[in-house]
Design a protein around this motif. Structure first.
Motif, PDB file in Angstrom:
ATOM      1  N   ARG A  21       0.802  -1.558  -0.323  1.00 12.65           N
ATOM      2  CA  ARG A  21      -0.137  -0.130  -0.194  1.00 12.65           C
ATOM      3  C   ARG A  21       1.308   1.470  -0.155  1.00 12.65           C
ATOM      4  O   ARG A  21       0.653   2.699  -0.159  1.00 12.65           O
ATOM      5  CB  ARG A  21      -0.830   0.222   1.325  1.00 12.65           C
ATOM      6  N   LEU A  22       1.852   1.013   0.525  1.00  5.53           N
ATOM      7  CA  LEU A  22       2.758   2.203   0.211  1.00  5.53           C
ATOM      8  C   LEU A  22       3.062   2.097  -1.386  1.00  5.53           C
ATOM      9  O   LEU A  22       4.004   1.448  -1.846  1.00  5.53           O
ATOM     10  CB  LEU A  22       3.889   1.948   1.519  1.00  5.53           C
ATOM     11  N   ALA A  23       3.610   3.503  -1.686  1.00  8.17           N
ATOM     12  CA  ALA A  23       4.243   3.987  -2.963  1.00  8.17           C
ATOM     13  C   ALA A  23       4.856   3.834  -3.498  1.00  8.17           C
ATOM     14  O   ALA A  23       5.908   3.343  -4.041  1.00  8.17           O
ATOM     15  CB  ALA A  23       3.627   5.302  -3.302  1.00  8.17           C
ATOM     16  N   LEU A  24       6.181   3.591  -2.038  1.00  4.47           N
ATOM     17  CA  LEU A  24       7.443   3.582  -2.521  1.00  4.47           C
ATOM     18  C   LEU A  24       7.719   2.145  -2.781  1.00  4.47           C
ATOM     19  O   LEU A  24       9.205   1.656  -3.439  1.00  4.47           O
ATOM     20  CB  LEU A  24       8.052   3.862  -0.891  1.00  4.47           C
ATOM     21  N   PHE A  25       7.253   1.671  -1.905  1.00  4.66           N
ATOM     22  CA  PHE A  25       7.160  -0.211  -2.130  1.00  4.66           C
ATOM     23  C   PHE A  25       6.800  -1.193  -3.427  1.00  4.66           C
ATOM     24  O   PHE A  25       6.650  -1.967  -3.551  1.00  4.66           O
ATOM     25  CB  PHE A  25       7.291  -1.146  -0.725  1.00  4.66           C
ATOM     26  N   GLU A  26       5.631   0.116  -4.284  1.00  6.58           N
ATOM     27  CA  GLU A  26       4.762  -0.865  -5.160  1.00  6.58           C
ATOM     28  C   GLU A  26       5.883  -1.462  -6.410  1.00  6.58           C
ATOM     29  O   GLU A  26       5.248  -2.672  -6.866  1.00  6.58           O
ATOM     30  CB  GLU A  26       4.408   0.488  -6.209  1.00  6.58           C
ATOM     31  N   PRO A  27       7.574  -1.077  -6.577  1.00  5.30           N
ATOM     32  CA  PRO A  27       8.368  -1.740  -7.308  1.00  5.30           C
ATOM     33  C   PRO A  27       8.356  -3.070  -7.372  1.00  5.30           C
ATOM     34  O   PRO A  27       9.422  -3.658  -7.899  1.00  5.30           O
ATOM     35  CB  PRO A  27       9.115  -0.843  -8.499  1.00  5.30           C
ATOM     36  N   ALA A 129      19.430  -0.835  -5.931  1.00  2.00           N
ATOM     37  CA  ALA A 129      20.733  -1.066  -6.544  1.00  2.00           C
ATOM     38  C   ALA A 129      19.848  -1.612  -7.546  1.00  2.00           C
ATOM     39  O   ALA A 129      20.670  -1.771  -9.134  1.00  2.00           O
ATOM     40  CB  ALA A 129      22.485  -1.444  -6.245  1.00  2.00           C
ATOM     41  N   GLU A 130      18.866  -3.202  -7.561  1.00  2.00           N
ATOM     42  CA  GLU A 130      18.790  -4.478  -7.968  1.00  2.00           C
ATOM     43  C   GLU A 130      17.966  -3.909  -9.217  1.00  2.00           C
ATOM     44  O   GLU A 130      17.018  -4.224 -10.155  1.00  2.00           O
ATOM     45  CB  GLU A 130      18.596  -4.886  -7.653  1.00  2.00           C
ATOM     46  N   THR A 131      16.770  -2.579  -8.677  1.00  2.00           N
ATOM     47  CA  THR A 131      15.450  -2.454  -9.300  1.00  2.00           C
ATOM     48  C   THR A 131      15.714  -1.185  -9.982  1.00  2.00           C
ATOM     49  O   THR A 131      15.013  -0.080  -8.629  1.00  2.00           O
ATOM     50  CB  THR A 131      13.637  -2.181  -8.355  1.00  2.00           C
ATOM     51  N   PRO A 132      15.759   0.008 -10.902  1.00  2.00           N
ATOM     52  CA  PRO A 132      15.397   0.944 -11.722  1.00  2.00           C
ATOM     53  C   PRO A 132      13.902   1.727 -10.935  1.00  2.00           C
ATOM     54  O   PRO A 132      14.477   3.020 -10.780  1.00  2.00           O
ATOM     55  CB  PRO A 132      16.256   0.753 -12.879  1.00  2.00           C
ATOM     56  N   ASP A 133      13.465   0.926 -11.113  1.00  3.31           N
ATOM     57  CA  ASP A 133      12.038   1.372 -11.541  1.00  3.31           C
ATOM     58  C   ASP A 133      12.024   2.046  -9.856  1.00  3.31           C
ATOM     59  O   ASP A 133      11.180   2.918  -9.225  1.00  3.31           O
ATOM     60  CB  ASP A 133      10.505   0.173 -11.162  1.00  3.31           C
ATOM     61  N   LEU A 134      12.401   1.035  -8.714  1.00  6.50           N
ATOM     62  CA  LEU A 134      12.140   1.436  -7.084  1.00  6.50           C
ATOM     63  C   LEU A 134      13.437   2.868  -6.840  1.00  6.50           C
ATOM     64  O   LEU A 134      12.968   3.991  -6.683  1.00  6.50           O
ATOM     65  CB  LEU A 134      13.060   0.360  -6.452  1.00  6.50           C
ATOM     66  N   ALA A 135      14.569   3.172  -7.524  1.00  6.43           N
ATOM     67  CA  ALA A 135      14.495   4.449  -7.834  1.00  6.43           C
ATOM     68  C   ALA A 135      14.219   5.356  -7.983  1.00  6.43           C
ATOM     69  O   ALA A 135      14.457   6.570  -7.915  1.00  6.43           O
ATOM     70  CB  ALA A 135      15.981   3.991  -8.918  1.00  6.43           C
TER      71      ALA A 135
END
Length: 236
Positions: A21-27, A129-135
């Protein structure tokens, strides 16, 4: 100060659905969410209990699961300036992990009995470092935070105390009758708006005399929202 010295950990504490539910963790993938959960800790703070102090080494960021956290600075004279109030469902201190010197730039204290989830900076940075979408998501989150703070600075520097208080009241959630519930103590609201508590009280009294608001304890009825908007120079 070690923010997790009196905390409780374990992946059963926060559920995957809560993280999603937290936008930051969606990817994040399910496996990555599990890593976040495994490193997360829970902490409960009593009202008035400090969480961290300005200058403390920063190893974590936080989610307010329930309650409220006050972020503030202290002047040389000991006067308190509230920078932000973090409420239920909001993250804070996530930007500190990108600072050259990872130290908290403000003080944090619980405004009420508060339940927190504590996330580890290093675990999150490894996921970045593993997930560009998260960055990209992180950049978006930080950009919104900076935009909000710049807007707040503009209000503090460009407008008088009446404008700031009226803008604050109009921005608060209200019911169908126009009632606004002030969930924060008036001294906290005053500090957030860079005014003395007595100044806030005087402005409220003047707005009441002008039949714009009606004050009953911690509840305000916005009787004339069009009139309040006119004080801001906005169209009714």
């Amino acid at each position: 100060m070690d923010s997790v010295s009196h905390s409780r950990g374990g992946s059963s504490m926060i559920q995957e659905a809560e993280l999603q539910r937290l936008a930051l963790f969606e990817p994040l993938t399910t496996a990555q969410l599990e890593r976040i959960r495994g490193a997360a800790r829970e902490k409960r703070c009593l009202a008035g209990e400090p969480l961290f102090s300005q200058g403390d080494a920063a190893r974590h960021f936080f989610l307010v699961r329930q309650g409220a956290i006050k972020l503030f600075l202290l002047s040389r004279d000991g006067d308190e300036k509230v920078v932000e109030v973090i409420q239920t469902g909001q993250l804070f201190a996530e930007a500190v992990m990108f600072m050259e010197q990872r130290r908290y730039p403000v003080n944090a204290t619980a405004l009420a009995d508060t339940e927190l989830v504590i996330f580890d900076h290093d675990t999150f940075l490894s996921l970045l470092a593993e997930t560009p979408d998260l960055a990209l998501k992180m950049l978006g989150s930080l950009s919104r935070r900076v935009h909000g703070l710049l807007s707040h600075i503009d209000e503090l520097t460009l407008h008088n105390a009446t404008y700031r208080l009226v803008a604050y009241l109009l921005s608060q959630p209200r019911d169908d009758a126009g009632e606004v519930r002030l969930d924060l103590p008036k001294q906290i609201i005053a500090s957030r708006l860079s005014m003395k508590p007595e100044t806030l009280s005087r402005i409220l009294a003047r707005l009441r005399t002008q039949a714009l608001v009606e004050v009953s304890g911690e509840t305000l009825l916005l009787k004339d929202r069009a009139g309040l908007r006119r004080l801001l120079g906005q169209e009714a």
